[in-house]
Design an enzyme around this catalytic site. Structure first.
Site, PDB file in Angstrom:
ATOM      1  N   ASN A  15       1.184  -1.364   0.117  1.00 61.22           N
ATOM      2  CA  ASN A  15       0.107   0.116  -0.298  1.00 61.22           C
ATOM      3  C   ASN A  15       1.130   1.469  -0.199  1.00 61.22           C
ATOM      4  OD1 ASN A  15      -3.165  -0.784   0.566  1.00 61.22           O
ATOM      5  ND2 ASN A  15      -1.934  -2.450   1.287  1.00 61.22           N
ATOM      6  N   HIS A  57      -8.156  -1.419   6.044  1.00 65.31           N
ATOM      7  CA  HIS A  57      -8.988  -2.649   6.353  1.00 65.31           C
ATOM      8  C   HIS A  57      -9.342  -3.457   5.333  1.00 65.31           C
ATOM      9  CE1 HIS A  57      -9.348  -5.020   9.367  1.00 65.31           C
ATOM     10  NE2 HIS A  57     -10.690  -5.921   8.811  1.00 65.31           N
TER      11      HIS A  57
HETATM   12  C1  GRF Z   1      -3.281  -4.954   3.882  1.00 63.39           C
HETATM   13  O1  GRF Z   1      -4.058  -5.828   3.450  1.00 63.39           O
HETATM   14  C2  GRF Z   1      -4.255  -3.707   4.531  1.00 63.39           C
HETATM   15  O2  GRF Z   1      -5.418  -3.619   5.329  1.00 63.39           O
HETATM   16  C3  GRF Z   1      -3.221  -4.020   6.405  1.00 63.39           C
HETATM   17  O3  GRF Z   1      -2.122  -4.814   6.375  1.00 63.39           O
HETATM   18  C4  GRF Z   1      -1.901  -5.151   4.787  1.00 63.39           C
HETATM   19  C5  GRF Z   1      -0.518  -4.574   4.510  1.00 63.39           C
HETATM   20  O4  GRF Z   1      -0.314  -4.860   3.344  1.00 63.39           O
HETATM   21  N1  GRF Z   1      -3.955  -3.335   7.079  1.00 63.39           N
HETATM   22  P1  GRF Z   1       0.713  -4.162   2.723  1.00 63.39           P
HETATM   23  O5  GRF Z   1       1.958  -4.082   3.733  1.00 63.39           O
HETATM   24  O6  GRF Z   1       0.498  -2.753   2.391  1.00 63.39           O
HETATM   25  O7  GRF Z   1       1.360  -4.706   1.561  1.00 63.39           O
END
Ligand code: GRF
Length: 208
Positions: A11, A107
């Protein structure tokens, strides 16, 4: 803006892309806060030239000291928006109050369903036909703040937890930058504990 992450950082990567493509304007991604020295997110930050702060909870006897160290850096960088992207620590009520309506989280489920750290697996195992992604403001209670954006993902009969997870992440990478953009445009208004998205632009007095 500062991003807080503990792991993979996909993300975070999507947010970096949104800044460099100009989808997110008039914002500087000033800091990555990371509580895990082995996080992949750290390498992403370094390659993108983003300053990093590695703070291990174990190095502080009290959570308030751990958070004070983070706050010191946030203030030094002039951070006004905190974006949690897979940050695996719960922030204290004091911290949340200090940055009230300026902390977002993503989330991988349709909150309030499947709160907690294993949302995708739990949704898959439960047999729901519909799950999704939620971006919300962070409040004192975990995974409970006002919802900013929410989009659904259908669970297919031939899905595995892994294939479902892939589609959820793809959607996350699309809607997190969108939610941040709405914030930056001043379109997120909080009324009666709910987020309203203003149609016209203009700074919100409550969410900024
Ligand atoms: C994501 O699925 C987010 O929704 C959750 O933690 C995960 C993080 O993934 N809170 P990344 O580290 O961004 O790949």
């Amino acid at each position: 803006m500062a991003v807080f992450a503990s792991g993979r950082g996909s993300n975070f990567e999507a947010i970096i892309r949104a800044v460099s493509s100009g989808f997110l304007k008039k914002i500087k991604l000033s800091l990555l806060v990371c509580d895990n020295p082995a996080a992949r997110a750290l390498g992403i930050a370094r390659r993108a030239g983003i300053r990093t702060l590695v703070v291990r909870r174990e190095d502080f006897s009290k959570r308030s000291e751990f958070e004070a160290e983070i706050i010191r850096h946030l203030e030094r960088c002039g951070v006004e928006l905190i974006v949690l992207a897979g940050f695996m620590r719960i922030l204290s009520a004091e911290f949340v109050r200090r940055y009230r309506w300026r902390i977002m989280n993503i989330h991988p489920a349709l909150l309030p369903a499947f709160k907690g750290a294993h949302a995708i697996r739990e949704a898959f195992d439960s047999g729901v036909k519909l799950t999704g992604v939620t971006v919300h403001f962070v409040t004192e209670e975990m995974d409970s703040g006002p919802v900013i954006l929410q989009e659904e993902v259908k669970v297919r009969d031939n899905d595995s937890a892994a294939s479902l997870e892939k589609r959820i992440h793809r959607l996350e990478h699309k809607i997190y930058p969108l939610a941040i953009r709405l914030f930056l445009q001043g379109k997120l208004k909080i009324k009666g504990g709910k987020v309203r998205i203003a149609q016209s632009s203009g700074r919100s007095s409550t969410a900024r």
